[in-house]
Design a protein around this motif. Structure first.
Motif, PDB file in Angstrom:
ATOM      1  N   PHE A  24       0.465  -0.879  -0.370  1.00 45.60           N
ATOM      2  CA  PHE A  24      -0.150   0.009  -0.098  1.00 45.60           C
ATOM      3  C   PHE A  24       0.848   1.341   0.091  1.00 45.60           C
ATOM      4  CE2 PHE A  24      -1.548   3.425   2.629  1.00 45.60           C
ATOM      5  CZ  PHE A  24      -2.713   4.197   1.673  1.00 45.60           C
ATOM      6  N   TYR A  25       1.893   1.103   1.183  1.00 47.25           N
ATOM      7  CA  TYR A  25       2.285   2.393   0.947  1.00 47.25           C
ATOM      8  C   TYR A  25       3.520   2.493  -0.592  1.00 47.25           C
ATOM      9  CZ  TYR A  25       2.608   3.101   6.332  1.00 47.25           C
ATOM     10  OH  TYR A  25       1.553   3.266   7.400  1.00 47.25           O
ATOM     11  N   SER A  26       3.847   1.597  -1.018  1.00 52.77           N
ATOM     12  CA  SER A  26       4.865   1.962  -1.965  1.00 52.77           C
ATOM     13  C   SER A  26       3.649   1.811  -3.525  1.00 52.77           C
ATOM     14  CB  SER A  26       4.490   0.276  -2.431  1.00 52.77           C
ATOM     15  OG  SER A  26       5.616   0.442  -4.047  1.00 52.77           O
ATOM     16  N   GLU A  27       2.635   2.043  -3.193  1.00 51.24           N
ATOM     17  CA  GLU A  27       1.424   2.703  -4.162  1.00 51.24           C
ATOM     18  C   GLU A  27       0.719   4.025  -3.724  1.00 51.24           C
ATOM     19  OE1 GLU A  27      -2.503   0.547  -4.327  1.00 51.24           O
ATOM     20  OE2 GLU A  27      -1.979  -1.501  -4.910  1.00 51.24           O
ATOM     21  N   GLU A  28       1.098   3.778  -3.097  1.00 47.45           N
ATOM     22  CA  GLU A  28       1.008   5.204  -2.092  1.00 47.45           C
ATOM     23  C   GLU A  28       2.081   6.714  -2.935  1.00 47.45           C
ATOM     24  OE1 GLU A  28      -2.750   5.859  -2.070  1.00 47.45           O
ATOM     25  OE2 GLU A  28      -1.330   7.728  -0.669  1.00 47.45           O
TER      26      GLU A  28
END
Length: 232
Positions: A129-133
DNA sequence: GCATTAATTGGTC
DNA sequence: GACCAATTAATGC
């Protein structure tokens, strides 16, 4: 209502809810309601935990000089808010306000930290999720630096359409011109002007707060040169 | 129905 | 392309 039967299948907690090691953590979940317009995360306030939207819509923003808001992202059912707060510091770096009556789920920082340290599958989902963000954030930087106002408004409308969709030809979220401007990185007057032009060109339709996309392909085409890699 | 707020338009720098 | 001012439309109470 518990996480196992929750309708938000995209929620990180929901995805891992059936794991045995999650059960104790899940029992620590709190739930509460905020009304439209409620500023339930204040910038600079101490972090107590993180939130998930069970149902509703929220804007996440940072306030700049003269109180000018920069909307960083919009949130709907199943999304996380306040995820940068824990670990990264003791205070919220963003503010969050409900755009309509919203039901939130929350976990305290301590409970979440324990879960993240003991349940790798959950931690991995958070990492993704952090990566996508981060990717989204970097894409937005590019848009801000390279797009004209008209393109930024179009890009914003397309993003909102992807995120919230349309029913009966109108976007499923009511945003003021100012909120659109705060998201697109311009002023409300400019947003109004762009939308008026787009109306005349039959690319969108708008009556008061309701905005609808008429010619999706036409709009996409205008910003296509900016998106050679992917259509985020 | 009145008062406040938001949308719109025109103009200046 | 932002900021300011004036007018008009929409919305809250």
């Amino acid at each position: 209502m518990d996480c196992l039967t929750c309708k938000n299948k995209n929620c990180l907690i929901n995805k891992n809810a059936s794991r045995n090691e999650m059960q104790e953590f899940l029992s620590k979940r709190h739930q509460f309601k905020v009304i439209k317009g409620q500023n339930f995360i204040i910038e600079g306030a101490p972090v107590h935990g993180l939130f998930f939207v069970f149902e509703g819509k929220v804007k996440v923003f940072k306030t700049g000089l003269n109180g000018k808001e920069q909307i960083v992202r919009f949130i709907l059912d199943g999304d996380i808010i306040g995820h940068r707060g824990f670990g990264a510091g003791e205070y919220h770096q963003i503010g969050a306000m409900a755009l309509e009556d919203t039901i939130l789920c929350s976990f305290s920082s301590a409970e979440l930290l324990t879960a993240l340290k003991t349940i790798p599958a959950l931690t991995f989902d958070f990492m993704s999720f952090y990566s996508e963000e981060l990717n989204r954030s970097e894409t937005k930087i590019k848009a801000f630096a390279q797009m004209t106002v008209r393109e930024k408004v179009i890009d914003s409308l397309l993003y909102i359409n992807r995120k919230f969709g349309q029913t009966k030809g109108y976007l499923n979220i009511q945003l003021s011109r100012k909120e659109l401007a705060d998201f697109a990185g311009t002023t409300d007057e400019q947003v109004i002007r762009v939308i008026s032009s787009l109306k005349k060109e039959k690319l969108v339709k708008a009556s008061a707060k309701k905005i609808g996309i008429v010619d999706l392909e036409g709009l996409r085409k205008e910003i296509s040169e900016h998106n050679f890699f992917l259509d985020l």
